[in-house]
Design an enzyme around this catalytic site. Sequence first.
Site, PDB file in Angstrom:
ATOM      1  N   GLU A   1      -7.801  54.575  60.537  1.00 33.18           N
ATOM      2  CA  GLU A   1      -9.226  54.931  60.543  1.00 33.18           C
ATOM      3  C   GLU A   1      -9.689  55.136  59.109  1.00 33.18           C
ATOM      4  O   GLU A   1      -8.977  55.781  58.342  1.00 33.18           O
ATOM      5  CB  GLU A   1      -9.460  56.200  61.362  1.00 33.18           C
ATOM      6  CG  GLU A   1      -9.135  56.001  62.847  1.00 33.18           C
ATOM      7  CD  GLU A   1      -9.377  57.241  63.703  1.00 33.18           C
ATOM      8  OE1 GLU A   1      -9.828  58.261  63.165  1.00 33.18           O
ATOM      9  OE2 GLU A   1      -9.107  57.165  64.913  1.00 33.18           O
TER      10      GLU A   1
ATOM     11  N   HIS B   1     -14.414  57.674  66.033  1.00 34.40           N
ATOM     12  CA  HIS B   1     -13.768  58.988  66.226  1.00 34.40           C
ATOM     13  C   HIS B   1     -14.817  60.113  66.308  1.00 34.40           C
ATOM     14  O   HIS B   1     -14.817  61.047  65.507  1.00 34.40           O
ATOM     15  CB  HIS B   1     -12.776  59.276  65.089  1.00 34.40           C
ATOM     16  CG  HIS B   1     -11.709  60.254  65.497  1.00 34.40           C
ATOM     17  ND1 HIS B   1     -10.395  60.128  65.119  1.00 34.40           N
ATOM     18  CD2 HIS B   1     -11.759  61.386  66.240  1.00 34.40           C
ATOM     19  CE1 HIS B   1      -9.688  61.137  65.614  1.00 34.40           C
ATOM     20  NE2 HIS B   1     -10.511  61.915  66.300  1.00 34.40           N
TER      21      HIS B   1
HETATM   22  P1  NAD Z   1      -3.558  69.303  75.856  1.00 29.04           P
HETATM   23  O1  NAD Z   1      -2.422  69.761  75.009  1.00 29.04           O
HETATM   24  O2  NAD Z   1      -4.282  70.317  76.702  1.00 29.04           O
HETATM   25  O3  NAD Z   1      -3.076  68.134  76.858  1.00 29.04           O
HETATM   26  C1  NAD Z   1      -2.212  67.114  76.511  1.00 29.04           C
HETATM   27  C2  NAD Z   1      -1.481  66.700  77.785  1.00 29.04           C
HETATM   28  O4  NAD Z   1      -0.684  65.555  77.493  1.00 29.04           O
HETATM   29  C3  NAD Z   1      -0.542  67.789  78.318  1.00 29.04           C
HETATM   30  O5  NAD Z   1      -0.800  68.051  79.682  1.00 29.04           O
HETATM   31  C4  NAD Z   1       0.855  67.196  78.141  1.00 29.04           C
HETATM   32  O6  NAD Z   1       1.765  67.581  79.164  1.00 29.04           O
HETATM   33  C5  NAD Z   1       0.525  65.705  78.215  1.00 29.04           C
HETATM   34  N1  NAD Z   1       1.571  64.865  77.641  1.00 29.04           N
HETATM   35  C6  NAD Z   1       2.442  65.139  76.641  1.00 29.04           C
HETATM   36  N2  NAD Z   1       3.272  64.085  76.455  1.00 29.04           N
HETATM   37  C7  NAD Z   1       2.909  63.142  77.356  1.00 29.04           C
HETATM   38  C8  NAD Z   1       3.382  61.838  77.667  1.00 29.04           C
HETATM   39  N3  NAD Z   1       4.424  61.306  77.018  1.00 29.04           N
HETATM   40  N4  NAD Z   1       2.762  61.153  78.655  1.00 29.04           N
HETATM   41  C9  NAD Z   1       1.709  61.673  79.329  1.00 29.04           C
HETATM   42  N5  NAD Z   1       1.229  62.921  79.093  1.00 29.04           N
HETATM   43  C10 NAD Z   1       1.822  63.630  78.114  1.00 29.04           C
HETATM   44  O7  NAD Z   1      -4.555  68.543  74.875  1.00 29.04           O
HETATM   45  P2  NAD Z   1      -6.076  68.164  75.117  1.00 29.04           P
HETATM   46  O8  NAD Z   1      -6.953  69.241  74.560  1.00 29.04           O
HETATM   47  O9  NAD Z   1      -6.274  67.727  76.519  1.00 29.04           O
HETATM   48  O10 NAD Z   1      -6.211  66.929  74.110  1.00 29.04           O
HETATM   49  C11 NAD Z   1      -5.513  65.711  74.312  1.00 29.04           C
HETATM   50  C12 NAD Z   1      -5.542  64.906  73.028  1.00 29.04           C
HETATM   51  O11 NAD Z   1      -6.880  64.485  72.783  1.00 29.04           O
HETATM   52  C13 NAD Z   1      -5.192  65.720  71.764  1.00 29.04           C
HETATM   53  O12 NAD Z   1      -3.814  65.731  71.525  1.00 29.04           O
HETATM   54  C14 NAD Z   1      -5.953  65.026  70.661  1.00 29.04           C
HETATM   55  O13 NAD Z   1      -5.097  64.119  70.009  1.00 29.04           O
HETATM   56  C15 NAD Z   1      -7.043  64.257  71.385  1.00 29.04           C
HETATM   57  N6  NAD Z   1      -8.404  64.659  70.980  1.00 29.04           N
HETATM   58  C16 NAD Z   1      -9.215  63.729  70.407  1.00 29.04           C
HETATM   59  C17 NAD Z   1     -10.503  64.078  70.015  1.00 29.04           C
HETATM   60  C18 NAD Z   1     -11.453  63.066  69.399  1.00 29.04           C
HETATM   61  O14 NAD Z   1     -12.349  63.459  68.666  1.00 29.04           O
HETATM   62  N7  NAD Z   1     -11.324  61.805  69.699  1.00 29.04           N
HETATM   63  C19 NAD Z   1     -10.932  65.388  70.176  1.00 29.04           C
HETATM   64  C20 NAD Z   1     -10.085  66.304  70.798  1.00 29.04           C
HETATM   65  C21 NAD Z   1      -8.812  65.929  71.192  1.00 29.04           C
END
Ligand code: NAD
Length: 309
Positions: free
Chosen positions: A264, A283
């Site tokens: 990015e 993003h």
């Molecule tokens: P979270 O920690 O609540 O949830 C992540 C989930 O992924 C958990 O339930 C975990 O068990 C699961 N997980 C872990 N390894 C896995 C695998 N191999 N296969 C499938 N599932 C798996 O996090 P969240 O708040 O729900 O956020 C998820 C992701 O979204 C973050 O890690 C971040 O990278 C991304 N995010 C992106 C933005 C953006 O601006 N685009 C903003 C916020 C979060």
Amino acid sequence: VSFFGDDSDIFQELNKKADAYAASLDMEYEWIPQLPFSKDSVIQELKKSDAGIIDIEPYDEDIFSKIEDRAKILVRFGVGFDKVDLETASKHGIAIARTTGANTTAVAEMALTLMLACKRLIIKGQKCVMTGNWVKDVGHEIINGTVGIIGFGVIGRRLAKLLSGFDCRIVVYDPYPNLNLIQELGVELLPLDELLQISDAISIHVPLLKETTNMIGRNELKLMKESAVLVNTSRGGIVDENALYEALSNGVIAGAGFDVFAIEPLPLDSPLLKLENVILTPHVSSQTVESLWNIYKMAIDIVYDFYHK
Ligand code: NAD
């Protein structure tokens, strides 16, 4: 000290509000917009501060070793830890926190928006209208379809709640499932392969880890329905972009909505830019006024609690 945001009016406003909120807790707050990111200025500022609210750039040994005498906590402005070396931070006695939950709604809404926009060919339609080419393409509904959610953490679960009004079947894959919440939300836990095979739209909500890097590649895309769309608002690197390009250009899947990319900004020579059946955003999933303020407030609360509780 906060290192997130650019010099735009919206960040000026939010930072004024953050300053006032921090003052109400007897804390001094300073905002240093980090575009472009400068390691030196981060180090200089954190050497004078008790805490930092940090952006998505790499935070590593180089920074931790120089600030450990002063800054004891860094709070990620968001949720992803993929560019923060947690182990090394801990070796230097620096706590790392994140603002889990503060941007949940914004990201879940974005995932749903991308999903619907892909299904209803919105961008293609706009291009047609703007170029005077009045073509009425035919899309698909989500109602009565099957939506797959990969990663059922706070964002995946919020998306399931948003989808509950669509009367669709919701299937999820998560290797560390919370079975109570799965039951409560009325979704079905499935193996990844099965989810890929039966879903009409798939949204990814997993962290970027060693085991999630390229977890959706050529083989996984091949399992998807030809009419299905894939949405990624989590992190670049989770979907193999070369395989995605192939799948989108060869009709293996129908469309994709991506907010995050392995590199990015997405390089201008990325083949994804040549495609008609993708929606690409820079993003911005958590970029809503509501979510940004939630993040600032939560980050300041975390710092306050760290020093007072
Ligand atoms: P979270 O920690 O609540 O949830 C992540 C989930 O992924 C958990 O339930 C975990 O068990 C699961 N997980 C872990 N390894 C896995 C695998 N191999 N296969 C499938 N599932 C798996 O996090 P969240 O708040 O729900 O956020 C998820 C992701 O979204 C973050 O890690 C971040 O990278 C991304 N995010 C992106 C933005 C953006 O601006 N685009 C903003 C916020 C979060």
